[in-house]
Design an enzyme around this catalytic site. Structure first.
Site, short mmCIF file in Angstrom:
data_model
loop_
_atom_site.label_atom_id
_atom_site.label_comp_id
_atom_site.label_asym_id
_atom_site.label_seq_id
_atom_site.Cartn_x
_atom_site.Cartn_y
_atom_site.Cartn_z
N LYS A 176 10.28 -11.10 9.78
CA LYS A 176 10.59 -12.48 10.17
C LYS A 176 9.64 -12.97 11.27
O LYS A 176 9.21 -14.13 11.27
CB LYS A 176 12.04 -12.57 10.61
CG LYS A 176 13.04 -12.32 9.49
CD LYS A 176 14.47 -12.24 10.00
CE LYS A 176 15.45 -12.01 8.84
NZ LYS A 176 16.84 -11.90 9.30
N GLY A 231 0.79 -1.23 0.00
CA GLY A 231 0.00 0.00 0.00
C GLY A 231 0.81 1.27 0.00
O GLY A 231 0.33 2.31 0.45
N LYS A 232 2.04 1.23 -0.53
CA LYS A 232 2.89 2.43 -0.51
C LYS A 232 2.30 3.54 -1.40
O LYS A 232 2.18 4.69 -0.98
CB LYS A 232 4.31 2.08 -0.98
CG LYS A 232 5.00 1.03 -0.12
CD LYS A 232 6.43 0.78 -0.55
CE LYS A 232 6.55 0.18 -1.92
NZ LYS A 232 5.99 -1.18 -2.01
N SER A 269 21.86 -13.70 7.82
CA SER A 269 21.16 -14.02 9.07
C SER A 269 20.91 -15.50 9.30
O SER A 269 20.12 -15.88 10.14
CB SER A 269 19.82 -13.26 9.10
OG SER A 269 19.01 -13.67 8.02
#
Length: 774
Positions: free
Chosen positions: A719, A358-359, A676
């Protein structure tokens, strides 16, 4: 030719010469001249007339007057009110001054009178005819002598008198007329006159040619003027503007009225003057007109009045978007500051996040809340600097850059300007468009933004710029430094459910021409739709699936005559087919050599299962699963750490000599990389070597060093959402990321246990189920 000498007063003439037999009025005003006249009027009324060599001399001396002159009789004298005397004189015969006898009161001299006699020979007759012929031609060429004069001259029979009469009618300088007066010999006089007439004829011929050329030019100009006036009259009758003149007038009026800055107005008016002078058929005319049109159509002072109401803005944003607390809070802060200061420059916000969150629609809602015009340009694939700054006007087809085009489209100086996909720009030999954006997105510089086409500074300081990006890492550092990054991580399942019920379903029903009662989608089916038919951080694919349900429901209603279609969890597969995604769900039981990692992907967060298999070999470390360089190095670091800590971990010290270790990340067709996965790989290896299973409910993320330290990572919110979606209950994350816990929605935090760790020993303590071995 006989001669007689007399003493007589002299009257010097300025710019004038009198021939014998010539009657003329003279105005006399100089003191000496008046005394000379008074003297002759007391006597026999005869006076000697001679011309001054320099007419400008007020008090001539003896040497300043010609010796040859005319003996004349004063026929009449009249004193005028202004003090001058008007006299009528008649020339009688030539005379030459031989000696001056008086110069104090007036000029008086001894004058030798010259009488001439015509020989009447053939030569004289020929000369007379030649003179008459030339004089006739002179009259035809010149408009200064009347035709009646020729008739009167032709009646003169004496050759000397003929020369004098003709000379008196010519427009000559005093020096030329004096040449004729000086010629005592009649033949010589006629020859001089012939030479003068020939010269005058040549001059008049040239004048006539010039006159004809000018006349033709004037006639052409007059004709064009007449035709233009006719055209204007016709256009006026038809109610049209008066051609280019009317067009220029309209342009000038617009330039004067739209409120351009003075420097810009001067430039525009100067270009308008050029446009007025350039013919319409010229190619440059179109170039200048195009430039003027752009200047006129750009907003210079027009602005919308901001609606600075924090409460109203909050209502609009909440109505259009569910969640997104952080970005909404930033917009409300901006409006609050504006209400207080009324002078804050437009902020440069960068909305960063996966596709479909929704930017773009959020930027449109901000414009709506602020009562500002909204304009959007896409920067995806832009690789030419001219796309931003425009082309110089010397190029064919030159246009302003996208920024100026956007301002024209906005129509105001304070729109909300969305620069979409700023991370998708590229650069090549045509320049670096991201470098051109540095000026646009710097509040300290954009008040004087320079576009190559406009060439003059344009003020962008009132614009509220909003940029969007999927990957912040792809945005150049200097450009990123000018923007305030607001991360939009994605939506939780709860948020997606609310968005689907409140926004997506009503919108799709309207688009498909269906009423609310015609299609009912139960909440359980929405959750299943989210979990098994979409894999995204946003809601774009969710909306597509809802649209698909609307189409299939519409078909059922039309073909079967049903009035209502209800979609439940049980019949969802009938409409959409088998589930598309499995979505990494938590293992059903603890596994040895398999740990669940948390990953951040362009479509949001996801869970990642890392499997390790140990089998006899020569100590090879095998990595599969389409891993990137960073993940391969993380695996090497984890392997090296475990070797160095084998004794503490109760692992055979020579395990690496006797066994091969295979690390695999499922879904090998999907490239994977990132810093990560270190602790997840290490946990899987330890589990496989020790035989201790990994707890099924634990997910983990973090990088590892050779000393076992756990380093911070990014994307903890995304995450965590993926872990919650997969059914995990415990998250192991780097201790340095504790500050990011506030970004995680409360609905997710209450269902998850977050355990910060700083060393791999802590990870193993929480992740391994040491209660049993398999």
């Amino acid at each position: 030719m006989s001669k007689q000498e007399i003493r007589i007063p002299i009257l010097p003439l300025r710019g004038l010469l009198v021939y014998p037999s010539m009657v003329i009025h003279l105005d006399v005003g100089r003191e000496k001249s008046v005394q000379a006249l008074e003297s002759v009027m007391l006597g026999d009324q005869f006076i000697f007339l001679t011309a001054q060599k320099e007419s400008a001399l007020e008090q001539p001396e003896e040497t300043d007057i010609y010796k040859m002159g005319t003996y004349a009789k004063v026929k009449q004298m009249l004193k005028l009110p202004n003090g001058t005397i008007r006299v009528l004189v008649e020339g009688i015969q030539r005379g030459r001054i031989t000696n001056f006898t008086e110069t104090e009161q007036y000029f008086e001299a001894d004058v030798e009178l010259i009488e001439e006699h015509a020989s009447k020979d053939a030569e004289e007759e020929a000369l007379m005819r030649t003179v008459l012929d030339l004089f006739e031609q002179y009259i035809k060429l010149s408009n200064k002598v009347s035709a009646e004069t020729l008739a009167s001259v032709q009646d003169v029979e004496e050759p000397g008198r003929l020369a004098d009469v003709i000379a008196s009618h010519l427009t000559l300088k005093v020096q030329e007329k004096q040449q004729i007066l000086d010629a005592e010999n009649v033949k010589e006089r006629l020859n001089v006159l012939i030479q003068i007439l020939n010269n005058e004829k040549k001059i008049l011929d040239i004048e006539k040619k010039i006159g004809q050329r000018v006349k033709r030019s004037m006639e052409k100009t007059q004709k064009e003027y007449y035709l233009r006036e006719q055209m204007k009259a016709i256009q006026k009758e038809l109610g049209e503007k008066e051609g280019k003149a009317g067009e220029v007038a309209d342009l000038r009026e617009k330039i004067e009225s739209i409120g351009m800055p003075e420097h810009m107005k001067e430039t525009a008016l100067k270009e308008l003057e050029r446009y007025e002078k350039i013919p319409s058929s010229s190619a440059e005319s179109g170039v200048v007109r195009n430039y003027l049109d752009w200047l006129i159509q750009l907003p210079w002072t027009k602005a919308t009045e901001d609606r600075l109401d924090v409460q109203y803005t909050e209502e609009v944003l909440n109505e259009d978007h569910y969640g997104l607390t952080k970005v909404k809070e930033r917009v409300l802060e901006y409006i609050a500051v504006q209400q207080l200061s009324k002078s804050l420059q437009g902020p440069i916000l960068c909305l960063a996040g996966p596709p479909g969150v929704g930017k773009t629609s959020l930027a449109r809602s901000i414009a709506k809340a602020l009562n500002r015009n909204f304009v959007r340009i896409s920067l995806g694939g832009v690789r030419d600097e001219a796309e931003i700054r425009g082309h110089r006007r010397t190029y064919v087809g030159a246009m302003p850059g996208r920024i100026i085009q956007g301002m024209k489209k906005a129509g105001t100086i304070n729109p909300v300007f969305l620069l979409d996909e700023i991370d998708k720009m590229a650069n090549d030999f045509r320049g670096d468009p991201s470098a051109a954006l540095l000026e646009v997105l710097d509040p300290e510089q954009n008040s004087t933004f320079s576009d190559h086409f406009i060439e003059e500074p344009y003020d962008l300081s009132n614009v509220m710029f909003i940029t969007t990006a999927n990957n912040i890492g792809a945005v150049p550092g200097p450009l990123l430094d000018r923007m305030e990054v607001i991360s939009i991580a994605g939506y939780t399942e709860v948020e997606k459910t609310y968005i689907a019920k409140d926004h997506l379903i009503p919108r799709q029903l309207e688009k498909h021409g269906m009423e609310k009662k015609m299609l009912q989608i139960r909440e359980g089916s929405i959750v299943k739709l989210i979990r098994q038919y979409t894999r995204e951080a946003g809601v774009r694919n969710l909306e597509r699936q809802i649209a698909s349900l609307c189409r299939k429901a519409a078909k059922q209603i039309i073909t079967t005559g049903k009035k209502k279609v209800i979609i439940t969890e049980n019949n969802l597969e009938e409409f959409l087919g088998k589930p598309i995604f499995r979505y990494g769900q938590a293992e059903e039981e603890d596994q040895v050599g398999s740990a669940t990692g948390l990953a951040y992907t362009p479509s949001g967060g996801d869970t990642l299962s890392i499997e390790v298999s140990i089998y006899p070999g020569k100590g090879k470390l095998i990595l599969t699963g389409s891993l990137g360089d960073v993940m391969k190095e993380s695996a090497q670091a984890a392997f090296s750490y475990i070797r160095s800590r084998a004794e503490q971990l109760k692992i055979d010290a020579d395990f690496h000599d006797k066994n091969d270790i295979h690390i695999h990340v499922p879904e090998g067709a999907t490239p994977k990389d990132g810093p990560s996965a270190g602790i997840t790989i290490a946990t899987s290896i330890v589990s496989a070597l020790t035989g201790i299973p990994v707890k099924k409910e634990v997910g983990m993320t973090g990088e590892i060093t050779l000393r076992g330290r756990v380093l911070p990572i990014g994307g903890l919110k995304e995450k965590s959402l993926s872990a919650h979606r997969a059914g995990l209950t415990t998250i192991l994350f780097p201790k340095d990321n504790e500050k990011d816990l506030d970004d995680i929605p409360e609905s997710v935090r209450k269902d998850l246990t977050f355990i910060p760790v700083s060393h791999l020993d802590e990870v193993l303590q929480y992740a391994l189920n040491r209660g049993e071995k398999q």
